[in-house]
Write a protein that holds these residues in place. Structure first.
Motif, PDB file in Angstrom:
ATOM      1  N   LEU D   1      20.044  11.304 -43.794  1.00 45.96           N
ATOM      2  CA  LEU D   1      19.043  10.729 -42.880  1.00 45.96           C
ATOM      3  C   LEU D   1      18.879  11.602 -41.653  1.00 45.96           C
ATOM      4  O   LEU D   1      19.728  11.624 -40.766  1.00 45.96           O
ATOM      5  CB  LEU D   1      19.485   9.336 -42.431  1.00 45.96           C
ATOM      6  CG  LEU D   1      19.486   8.279 -43.529  1.00 45.96           C
ATOM      7  CD1 LEU D   1      20.156   7.039 -43.029  1.00 45.96           C
ATOM      8  CD2 LEU D   1      18.088   8.015 -44.019  1.00 45.96           C
ATOM      9  N   GLY D   3      16.554  12.832 -38.320  1.00 46.92           N
ATOM     10  CA  GLY D   3      15.597  12.238 -37.409  1.00 46.92           C
ATOM     11  C   GLY D   3      16.068  10.978 -36.736  1.00 46.92           C
ATOM     12  O   GLY D   3      15.268  10.188 -36.280  1.00 46.92           O
ATOM     13  N   CYS D   4      17.398  10.794 -36.689  1.00 48.92           N
ATOM     14  CA  CYS D   4      17.867   9.644 -35.942  1.00 48.92           C
ATOM     15  C   CYS D   4      17.881   9.980 -34.461  1.00 48.92           C
ATOM     16  O   CYS D   4      18.282  11.060 -34.061  1.00 48.92           O
ATOM     17  CB  CYS D   4      19.284   9.267 -36.363  1.00 48.92           C
ATOM     18  SG  CYS D   4      19.358   8.742 -38.054  1.00 48.92           S
ATOM     19  N   SER D   5      17.448   9.078 -33.676  1.00 50.26           N
ATOM     20  CA  SER D   5      17.503   9.331 -32.249  1.00 50.26           C
ATOM     21  C   SER D   5      18.150   8.133 -31.578  1.00 50.26           C
ATOM     22  O   SER D   5      18.386   7.109 -32.194  1.00 50.26           O
ATOM     23  CB  SER D   5      16.104   9.574 -31.689  1.00 50.26           C
ATOM     24  OG  SER D   5      15.381   8.375 -31.763  1.00 50.26           O
ATOM     25  N   GLU D   6      18.423   8.274 -30.335  1.00 51.14           N
ATOM     26  CA  GLU D   6      19.226   7.256 -29.660  1.00 51.14           C
ATOM     27  C   GLU D   6      18.492   5.935 -29.472  1.00 51.14           C
ATOM     28  O   GLU D   6      19.051   4.884 -29.561  1.00 51.14           O
ATOM     29  CB  GLU D   6      19.717   7.779 -28.297  1.00 51.14           C
ATOM     30  CG  GLU D   6      21.075   8.454 -28.369  1.00 51.14           C
ATOM     31  CD  GLU D   6      22.178   7.541 -28.881  1.00 51.14           C
ATOM     32  OE1 GLU D   6      22.168   6.365 -28.504  1.00 51.14           O
ATOM     33  OE2 GLU D   6      23.016   7.980 -29.676  1.00 51.14           O
ATOM     34  N   GLU D   7      17.243   5.993 -29.121  1.00 46.54           N
ATOM     35  CA  GLU D   7      16.553   4.737 -28.888  1.00 46.54           C
ATOM     36  C   GLU D   7      15.051   4.884 -29.049  1.00 46.54           C
ATOM     37  O   GLU D   7      14.526   5.985 -29.106  1.00 46.54           O
ATOM     38  CB  GLU D   7      16.860   4.211 -27.495  1.00 46.54           C
ATOM     39  CG  GLU D   7      16.366   5.160 -26.425  1.00 46.54           C
ATOM     40  CD  GLU D   7      16.666   4.591 -25.059  1.00 46.54           C
ATOM     41  OE1 GLU D   7      15.817   3.852 -24.566  1.00 46.54           O
ATOM     42  OE2 GLU D   7      17.721   4.895 -24.516  1.00 46.54           O
ATOM     43  N   ALA D   8      14.401   3.795 -29.096  1.00 38.64           N
ATOM     44  CA  ALA D   8      12.969   3.818 -29.339  1.00 38.64           C
ATOM     45  C   ALA D   8      12.191   3.867 -28.028  1.00 38.64           C
ATOM     46  O   ALA D   8      11.379   2.998 -27.740  1.00 38.64           O
ATOM     47  CB  ALA D   8      12.557   2.605 -30.131  1.00 38.64           C
ATOM     48  N   GLY D  10      13.055   3.478 -24.813  1.00 39.39           N
ATOM     49  CA  GLY D  10      13.274   2.403 -23.844  1.00 39.39           C
ATOM     50  C   GLY D  10      13.036   2.912 -22.435  1.00 39.39           C
ATOM     51  O   GLY D  10      12.884   4.116 -22.189  1.00 39.39           O
ATOM     52  N   ALA D  11      13.032   2.002 -21.504  1.00 39.46           N
ATOM     53  CA  ALA D  11      12.745   2.374 -20.118  1.00 39.46           C
ATOM     54  C   ALA D  11      13.902   3.138 -19.492  1.00 39.46           C
ATOM     55  O   ALA D  11      13.739   3.827 -18.496  1.00 39.46           O
ATOM     56  CB  ALA D  11      12.453   1.135 -19.300  1.00 39.46           C
ATOM     57  N   GLU D  71      17.495 -13.024 -29.791  1.00 35.06           N
ATOM     58  CA  GLU D  71      16.202 -12.547 -30.288  1.00 35.06           C
ATOM     59  C   GLU D  71      15.153 -12.604 -29.184  1.00 35.06           C
ATOM     60  O   GLU D  71      14.367 -11.660 -29.002  1.00 35.06           O
ATOM     61  CB  GLU D  71      15.756 -13.399 -31.488  1.00 35.06           C
ATOM     62  CG  GLU D  71      16.622 -13.172 -32.713  1.00 35.06           C
ATOM     63  CD  GLU D  71      16.406 -14.214 -33.808  1.00 35.06           C
ATOM     64  OE1 GLU D  71      17.194 -14.215 -34.765  1.00 35.06           O
ATOM     65  OE2 GLU D  71      15.462 -15.019 -33.698  1.00 35.06           O
ATOM     66  N   THR D  74      15.858  -9.862 -26.595  1.00 41.13           N
ATOM     67  CA  THR D  74      15.465  -8.558 -27.117  1.00 41.13           C
ATOM     68  C   THR D  74      13.956  -8.382 -27.009  1.00 41.13           C
ATOM     69  O   THR D  74      13.448  -7.343 -26.586  1.00 41.13           O
ATOM     70  CB  THR D  74      15.879  -8.421 -28.596  1.00 41.13           C
ATOM     71  OG1 THR D  74      17.227  -8.819 -28.721  1.00 41.13           O
ATOM     72  CG2 THR D  74      15.709  -7.004 -29.079  1.00 41.13           C
ATOM     73  N   GLN D  75      13.225  -9.438 -27.413  1.00 41.05           N
ATOM     74  CA  GLN D  75      11.777  -9.361 -27.391  1.00 41.05           C
ATOM     75  C   GLN D  75      11.261  -9.239 -25.963  1.00 41.05           C
ATOM     76  O   GLN D  75      10.350  -8.469 -25.677  1.00 41.05           O
ATOM     77  CB  GLN D  75      11.209 -10.631 -28.051  1.00 41.05           C
ATOM     78  CG  GLN D  75       9.860 -10.460 -28.680  1.00 41.05           C
ATOM     79  CD  GLN D  75       9.894  -9.437 -29.795  1.00 41.05           C
ATOM     80  OE1 GLN D  75      10.860  -9.363 -30.539  1.00 41.05           O
ATOM     81  NE2 GLN D  75       8.854  -8.624 -29.877  1.00 41.05           N
ATOM     82  N   ALA D  78      11.683  -5.871 -24.637  1.00 41.11           N
ATOM     83  CA  ALA D  78      10.818  -4.877 -25.265  1.00 41.11           C
ATOM     84  C   ALA D  78       9.465  -4.826 -24.570  1.00 41.11           C
ATOM     85  O   ALA D  78       8.665  -3.939 -24.815  1.00 41.11           O
ATOM     86  CB  ALA D  78      10.631  -5.198 -26.741  1.00 41.11           C
ATOM     87  N   PRO D  98      25.860  -8.892 -24.941  1.00 39.85           N
ATOM     88  CA  PRO D  98      24.636  -8.231 -25.422  1.00 39.85           C
ATOM     89  C   PRO D  98      23.452  -8.415 -24.466  1.00 39.85           C
ATOM     90  O   PRO D  98      22.624  -7.496 -24.341  1.00 39.85           O
ATOM     91  CB  PRO D  98      24.363  -8.907 -26.771  1.00 39.85           C
ATOM     92  CG  PRO D  98      25.271 -10.072 -26.859  1.00 39.85           C
ATOM     93  CD  PRO D  98      26.415  -9.810 -25.950  1.00 39.85           C
ATOM     94  N   GLU D 101      24.059  -5.902 -21.655  1.00 42.77           N
ATOM     95  CA  GLU D 101      23.806  -4.517 -22.093  1.00 42.77           C
ATOM     96  C   GLU D 101      22.321  -4.274 -22.259  1.00 42.77           C
ATOM     97  O   GLU D 101      21.803  -3.208 -21.930  1.00 42.77           O
ATOM     98  CB  GLU D 101      24.534  -4.250 -23.407  1.00 42.77           C
ATOM     99  CG  GLU D 101      26.038  -4.478 -23.318  1.00 42.77           C
ATOM    100  CD  GLU D 101      26.843  -3.190 -23.401  1.00 42.77           C
ATOM    101  OE1 GLU D 101      26.279  -2.192 -23.860  1.00 42.77           O
ATOM    102  OE2 GLU D 101      28.016  -3.208 -22.995  1.00 42.77           O
TER     103      GLU D 101
END
Ligand code: ATP
Ligand code: ATP
Ligand code: MG
Ligand code: MG
Lengths: 315, 335, 518, 340
Positions: D1, D3-8, D10-11, D71, D74-75, D78, D98, D101
């Motif tokens: 795999l 193309g893994c990166s640390e995060e999508a 984020g701010a 959930e 998290t939303q 985002a 969580p 964090e």
């Protein structure tokens, strides 16, 4: 009387005897009264759910329906939130609200052709939402003497509520035995397609059964409100699985066409005796749920053991 | 071993040419896409309610969130396809988060496998109890549910167990190609692998035959009992994997962590259009169903629906979703 | 039956009880009815014959409002009607006993009889059991049955249940002043010969006050009980014959549109080598819950029939040999090896096949395709390693569809949509696809099959036997048992009481066997 | 795999506090559900504060479902998090980390209440501004002592525990144990869980009443809901000689104390809790307060609580939101000291 019918009562007697032997507190008259009182609400819920299970459907709407009717009755009889004091009429309206919600489950089942598992789950959510709307942040406490009295006053050693539950079981049994609705519910579980072939329109009966069940849940919600002197949104929490467990333990098949109100009443007693006995015997609260689960499985397997056949279908 | 040789029948004048193919008709194709259509419709509705909802970050978060539910629902779908139900998945998942958190300090990265295997084994025990004792799966797993909860409470001493070593599950918080959360990728992988194994082997017909008509399957020599035990095993293992995802997300294991996921998981299966009576359905449907349920759980409050109305809407929408997705031609009597 | 004919000639033109003109019904890929015409006269028993899938059941269902025809007309006593439901049909005096028994098993016989038309039995939704019982008793009296109306239906015998069904259908008399039309769709396929006699008595009694439409694949029965026979082929009426003087062969010819052979049992195909073949199945004093100390030996290439009345335990013996019923003691070997009877898997692995009598419930998986049903057992035949090879499967399935001339639009069609006979062929084919079958246990393998299909199944059995397969046959009728078997075991009360050898050329008569059975 | 990166995207973290215009601040309050008076009052308190600063509060509820809470968070994170202020009631101890964090990573301002694992330090994070709770050991002990006094210093009592795996239930029970040590003549006859629920408490109490009969002189409940359930059970058993204590000071319990049917409870001020978390976040977000200036003992602290008995119940019957409590230099005024 087949073995499937005899199994649960035998299991009830055995479990009762075991607890009675283990604990002197258990075998007192006071405790037996207590067990019967404690079984009242579950018995009423089980009465309703039995008709649904008899048809081979399932009903998960209990928490929502009971919550809605519990709050409704608390707001309709004399209470601390408003000036209503409808008394018996308020109780009737709450029961009708339950019946209405049950009717919605049934209508969605027959008109949208969505399985009852989902329609009742949906109606439960709707019921809880409606209850929360009515709750509006302030606990309604009832001051209606009659309704409060139901939980407190006794007749022949048992609370009025317990007698109401006994009456419900009796009425349920009469409906099951002597009314077309009850017999058709039973027949729908046996062979639904045959009823259609015989020119019976099953849809109205299905709706009626869910409505009837809803009325029982509505009454159960009223009973919880009477016991707590307050209308709680969570009044029906956990009663759904408890009632299904009681019905199944009592010998009602989830596939329908077998069992009945009296079976479920035995199941209710069995479950209540277990809950009570485990406390009386002093099983750690941590383990109580687990031990109860184990005994339920053991009781059911002991009951079905004589029925085992090689090519039997178990779902 | 003798091989029967059958001659052609003497006369067969009425044999019509097969004009119809077994391929699905256009209408059937649409029904099989219904779960996706329901998903898209819901997403569109949420976007109309709050245009900010349709952002890449928001969608990424939603699919990441859905991963444990997808895995749970996927496993339980197998049991449902076989005609049973597994009510223990959520409790088993909670128990597995405790296992995972307890064993992690000793076993390190291996814990994931061990926890999944342990959950699978527990699932198998339930399956065996079901087929050997001939008790309905509803009862076995209802009992299992309370037993697992009790065990989890006792071994965890009724409290959360912290996951200090985050390296073992750190990879689950990565992103594939920058956007696709690894946990969701794993969930997709689980669905794809199980689906493929079933599709490409005789298991497909075993599972469906068991679900549609257990007695016919048994008399045709289908390994009904083995198939059921396998389904419960996979369901258990999936609960274990979902537990790893939850524990890695919450940095701890707790005896009640996943308890509330039971009804959402079963709802996901039904919303996907899988028949609760068995036989008809698929894991892909449950994937779509889990996404619908997740969107409802997180989407409604986030776009600003008040709490009480959120429940009312949730109830109405899941019923509507099933009305849309269930293929009635495969399920003759709706109970 | 001659009286009816006389009536027709002498009196004023009577109104037909029922008339069908140009009825059409399409199903996806099938034209079930293709312009059927049918006339049912007053007080006659009309036979309806046709191959499996000819459209008999569809036509009859249209007559009771269960199938909405695409085109055509239905006339009841000279009046054109549209039948929308069973109730509609009942109001017009038409009632039907369905091909599959259709009673609610967990209700009492009385409730089943009055189901849907309880009348005075229910007042304001409340059952009045006494009245209900009386109402039911009235119906039962009409057919002279002595069943307890308050017995639970699933506690009744097959034959009694059939009586309940007839009693139930006669309830339509209460709805209309006109004589009713009673439709019986294959009522005899699950009955024993004695029970069939009782039924025929009923049918003849019915003729006194009703018209009857009677369907059966046993053409001799049709000729016996009916006044006239109408024949369907491929959804079309191909003619009708008075039964007087007609022969089964004549009917059969009309049904298939060409001449069929007279030798249905294909006895000529039976191969008899001089050296005695080795014993394949050896059963030594096997006991189960419903049978005791059964000894049985079947040689390779031999067909052994077991006969006995209901409750003789022969069905359970058959199931026990397949591992579908527990055995308490005894020893069973196949080709000298001990047979594992702890479950069906062991039997299947050893090359034993079983065709159950209850096709709909136990034989097939209705919602699955023909191909899947055919391949349910023998997986190796369609796999390479653990993988299913679709091409391999398609070839194999199509090959067997053709060999057994199974009438299905496609191999992917749901088996539930085929006619009964074709379903049965698929179930049989299931055991043949791999070509490693050693012992076949056939429980009523021709139940509900038309004469042609039956003949094909017989031929199939013969050829399997000739290629060395040992067969145990629980036949549909004594004639079938005698015609097909090399040897016949008679069972009585769970014991094998007599063995009758049955070589071609030296066949016993049915009467010989009946003597042993009771 | 690959193309893994640390995060999508984020701010990113970083606590450059105070960049927000007051009108850009987004206030979110999250509790279990709105179907109990305490938490409904909490959210109303949040609304009151929001109104005070001319904003509105987003009310979130998660039905006591841990996963659903995660959930939602998290939303929420985002979305736009730059000026996001969250006042959160974590469902259980395990749910806090969580959330913390997540907030840290997204750069949202977070205040948590009630539940926090003991070994997690607020000072390790700069977006997690503060954790507020009541001293459960102390309240459990206070009502334990009040109960002991009410039954005259000796006799049997039973205890109704809360949801077994919550910190609150454990702390409060630890407080009861401490109280029992101090009152050696008080005997704990039995202890069962009723999961903080009025309905379950009713059933459990009835059973215990038949089991121990007249030996029971007092009932210690880990919250007022259970205490009210126990009161109903006593009423139905016709017993009016049993003292009952609880914690939370819900309106019904205060009424009962006023009537004399209940002995004591401990206040926890829902409306204040609903406002104070938002207030702290708002002050930091708008720059009136800097994280660095918050004293370490104000990062995780016990809020003031009072033992309420028949003597002082009148002072608590109508909790009012006091706007002054939410002024930026006043937000820590109710602190009883750091959580040890
Ligand atoms: N519901 C249905 N959907 C699709 N095709 C059907 C359906 N019902 C019947 N058919 C088809 O219509 C044709 C006529 O069937 P029908 O059941 O009327 O035959 P039949 O003459 O009664 O046969 P049998 O003697 O086997 O009972 C068959 O080809 C059958 O496959
Ligand atoms: N469900 C049942 N419950 C109790 N006894 C049964 C049941 N089914 C069958 N029996 C009994 O078992 C014995 C064997 O029945 P079985 O059906 O095997 O007879 P059979 O000879 O195979 O009948 P047939 O000639 O119709 O095939 C009979 O005594 C019958 O009454
Ligand atoms: Mg037919
Ligand atoms: Mg039989």
């Amino acid at each position: 009387m087949s073995l499937l019918d005899a199994g649960p009562p035998i299991a009830l007697v055995v479990i009762f005897a075991v607890f009675a032997a283990l604990s002197s507190d258990f075998r007192t008259v006071g405790n037996v009264q207590n067990i019967l009182d404690a079984a009242a609400v579950l018995a009423v819920v089980a009465c309703g759910i039995t008709f649904v299970l008899m048809m081979g459907s399932i009903d998960l709407s209990v928490p929502g329906v009971m919550g809605a009717s519990a709050i409704a009755v608390a707001l309709l009889v004399a209470n601390n939130r408003n000036d209503n004091a409808w008394g018996l009429l308020g109780i009737l309206v709450a029961v009708l609200l339950g019946a209405g919600l049950g009717c919605v489950s049934g209508m969605a089942l027959v008109s949208l052709r969505v399985p009852s598992f989902m329609t009742t789950l949906g109606v439960s959510a709707v019921g809880l939402g409606v209850a929360t709307l009515m709750f509006a942040g302030v606990q309604p406490n009832i001051t209606d003497e009659m309704l409060r009295g139901w939980a407190v006053n006794r007749f022949l050693g048992l609370a009025y509520l317990t007698w109401i539950a006994v009456a419900c079981v009796l009425v349920g049994w009469l409906i099951q035995r002597y009314s077309r609705l009850g017999r058709y519910a039973y027949a729908i579980g046996g062979a639904e397609e045959v009823l259609s072939l015989s020119g019976v329109k099953v849809a109205p009966y299905k709706v009626a059964v869910f409505t009837l069940a809803g009325a029982f849940y509505g009454l159960a919600g009223v009973m919880v409100t009477s016991q707590l002197s307050a209308g709680l949104v969570q009044a029906g929490k956990g009663y759904d699985f408890a009632a299904i467990t009681a019905a199944v333990v009592g010998g009602t098949l989830l596939t329908g066409g077998r069992g009945g109100v009296l079976h479920s009443a035995v199941g209710v007693l069995l479950v209540t005796v277990l809950t009570n006995g485990l406390v009386q015997v002093g099983v750690s609260p941590y383990w109580q749920g687990g031990v109860q689960g184990l005994i339920v499985v053991a009781a059911v397997s002991a009951a079905v053991l004589p029925q085992r056949r090689r090519n039997q279908v178990t779902k | 071993m003798s091989t029967p040789v059958i001659t052609e029948p003497a006369s067969n004048p009425a044999a019509e040419p097969a004009v119809v193919t077994g391929a699905p008709t256009a209408a059937q194709r649409v029904t099989s896409f219904m779960p996706v259509i329901a998903l898209v419709a819901l997403l569109a509705a949420l976007t109309i309610a709050d245009p900010d909802f349709l952002t890449q970050r928001s969608l990424t978060a939603a699919v990441r969130t859905s991963a444990p539910l997808v895995v749970l629902a996927a496993g339980a779908t197998l049991v449902v396809l076989c005609g049973g139900i597994d009510l223990s998945i959520a409790a088993l998942c909670s128990l597995s988060t405790v296992f995972f958190a307890m064993w992690l300090p000793d076993l390190g990265g291996l814990t994931i496998l061990v926890a999944v295997a342990a959950a699978g084994a527990i699932g198998a025990v339930q399956g065996i109890a079901h087929v050997v004792l001939r008790i309905p799966s509803f009862v076995v797993t209802l009992g299992g549910m309370s037993i697992f909860s009790a065990v989890a409470l006792v071994i965890s001493d009724a409290g959360p167990i912290r996951v200090i070593d985050r390296d073992a599950t750190g990879w689950l918080n990565l992103y594939v190609a920058g956007y696709l959360p690894m946990s969701f990728f794993v969930a997709l992988l689980v669905v794809a692998v199980i689906s493929l194994i079933i599709k490409l082997t005789p298991l497909e017909s075993f599972v469906r035959a068991t679900g549609y008509s257990e007695s016919a399957a048994r008399l045709a020599g289908t390994p009904v009992d083995a198939v059921k035990v396998a389904a419960f095993t996979v369901s258990g293992a999936c609960a274990g994997l979902a537990a790893v995802m939850l524990a890695s997300r919450n940095f701890s294991g707790s005896p009640t962590m996943a308890d509330n996921l039971l009804l959402p998981a079963v709802a996901a299966i039904v919303v996907g259009g899988t028949a609760i009576t068995g036989g008809h359905g698929s894991l892909w449907r449950s994937l779509a169903g889990a996404l619908v349920v997740t969107l409802l759980r997180v989407g409604l409050p986030i776009v600003g629906v008040p709490s009480a109305w959120e429940q009312i809407l949730y109830g109405a929408i899941i019923v509507a979703a099933v009305a849309l997705t269930l293929d009635r031609s495969k399920v003759l009597i709706i109970k | 039956m001659t009286s009816v004919t006389t009536n027709l000639q002498d009196g004023p033109a009577p109104v037909n009880a029922l008339e069908v003109r140009g009825l059409v019904k399409h199903y996806p890929g099938v034209k079930a009815l293709d312009g059927v015409d049918l006339v049912v006269r007053q007080n006659e028993v009309l036979g309806l014959a046709g191959e499996n899938g000819a459209g008999k059941s569809t036509l009859l269902k249209a007559l009771v409002g269960l199938v909405r025809p695409d085109a055509g007309e239905i006339w009841v006593r000279g009046e054109k009607v549209k039948l929308r439901s069973v109730v509609d049909a009942a109001d017009h005096g038409i009632g039907m006993v369905f091909q599959e028994q259709s009673l609610v098993p967990n209700l009492t016989a009385a409730e089943n009889i009055v189901l849907g038309s309880e009348g005075a039995g229910v007042r304001r939704g409340i059952y009045r059991w006494d009245t209900m019982r009386k109402l039911a008793q009235e119906q039962l009296d009409k057919i002279g049955s002595h069943i307890d109306p308050l017995a639970r239906t699933d506690s009744l015998s097959f034959a009694d249940r059939q009586m309940v069904e007839i009693a139930k259908v006669l309830r339509i008399e209460e709805r209309t002043s006109n004589p009713p039309v009673i439709i019986l769709d294959e009522p005899t396929s699950v009955l024993e010969s004695a029970e069939i006699e009782t039924l025929f008595t009923q049918v003849r009694r019915l003729r006194e006050f009703a018209s009857v439409v009677f369907v059966s694949h046993r053409l001799d029965e049709v000729l016996d009980v009916c006044d006239r026979v109408s024949v369907l082929r491929g959804g079309q009426s191909v003619g009708e014959v008075p039964t007087a003087g007609a022969e089964p062969a004549d009917l059969h010819r009309m049904m298939i549109g060409s001449t069929g052979s007279d030798d249905h049992y294909h006895e000529g195909l039976a191969e008899h080598s001089d050296e005695p073949a080795r014993p394949r199945l050896v059963v030594k004093s096997m006991s189960g819950s419903t049978f005791r100390d059964v000894d049985l030996e079947v040689r390779a290439g031999e067909i052994v029939g077991i006969v006995g009345v209901h409750g003789s335990g022969r069905e359970d013996v058959c199931r026990a040999l397949f591992g579908a019923e527990p055995t308490l003691s005894g020893e069973v070997t196949l080709d000298g090896e001990k047979l594992d009877l702890s479950g069906t898997r062991g039997a299947v692995a050893s090359g034993v096949g079983y065709v159950p009598a209850e096709r709909k419930i136990e034989g097939m998986v209705g919602p699955m395709s023909v191909a899947d049903n055919m391949m349910l057992t023998k997986q190796k035949a369609r796999c390479t390693g653990p993988m299913v090879v679709p091409k391999k499967q398609a070839t194999l399935v199509d090959q067997w569809i053709e060999r057994l001339s199974i009438r299905t639009p496609h191999r992917g069609t749901q088996i539930g949509r085929l006619s009964g006979g074709n379903q049965q062929k698929v179930v049989l084919a299931r055991w043949l696809v791999a070509g490693d079958i050693r012992l076949l246990l056939l429980d009523h393998p021709t139940r509900g099959l038309d004469i042609g299909a039956r003949s094909e199944v017989y031929r199939l059995m013969r050829e399997l036997a000739n290629s060395g397969v040992a067969t145990v046959l629980l036949a549909d009728s004594l004639e079938e048992a005698i015609g097909m078997s090399d040897r016949i075991i008679v069972m009585n009360d769970g014991r094998a009481t007599k063995e009758v050898s049955c070589p071609s050329g030296g066949k016993p008569t049915p009467l010989d066997l009946v003597k042993e059975m009771v | 795999l690959t193309g893994c990166s640390e995060e999508a995207g984020g701010a990113g973290g970083g606590a450059e506090a105070g960049g927000c215009a007051p009108e850009d601040v987004v206030l979110v309050g999250q509790v279990r559900n709105e179907s109990n008076p305490y938490e409904a009052a909490w959210l109303d308190g949040g609304d009151a504060f929001a109104e005070q600063v001319g904003l509105s509060q987003d009310r979130l509820t998660y039905d006591g479902d841990s996963t659903k809470q995660q959930e939602q968070i998290t939303q929420l994170l985002a979305g736009d998090t730059e000026c996001l202020v969250m006042n959160i009631l974590p469902n259980g101890d395990s749910d806090t980390l969580p959330i913390v964090e997540g907030a840290q990573e997204a750069g949202a301002y977070l205040v948590t209440q009630w539940n926090k694992p003991a070994d997690v330090n607020v000072t390790d994070y700069d977006q997690w501004l503060s954790h507020i709770t009541y001293n459960g050991v102390e309240s459990g002990q206070q009502i334990g002592d009040a109960l002991a006094e009410a039954i005259g210093g000796s006799g049997g009592i039973i205890a109704l525990q809360g949801i077994l795996d919550t910190g609150a239930a454990k702390d409060r029970f630890a407080g009861l144990e401490a109280s029992l040590e101090a009152n050696p003549d008080v005997e704990l006859l039995d202890q069962q869980t009723a999961n903080f629920s009025r309905d379950e408490a009713l059933a459990v109490t009835k059973t215990l009443l038949t089991k121990h009969g007249d030996d029971i002189k007092g009932i210690w409940a880990a919250n007022d809901d259970m205490a009210l359930g126990a009161l109903a059970a006593l009423e139905q058993a016709g017993r009016d000689d049993v003292a009952v204590v609880g914690i939370d000071a819900v309106p019904d319990a205060l009424t009962a104390i006023g009537d004399g049917t209940m002995t004591a409870t401990v206040s926890s001020d829902g409306p204040w809790q609903g406002g104070i978390g938002l207030a702290i976040g708002y002050c930091v977000a708008t720059g009136e307060l800097s994280v660095d200036d918050i004293a370490d003992e104000d990062r995780a602290w016990f809020a003031e609580q009072f033992l309420i008995t028949g003597d002082n119940v009148g002072d608590f019957t109508s909790p009012e939101v006091d706007e002054a409590d939410f002024e930026c230099d006043n937000v820590f005024s109710r602190s009883q000291g750091a959580i040890s």
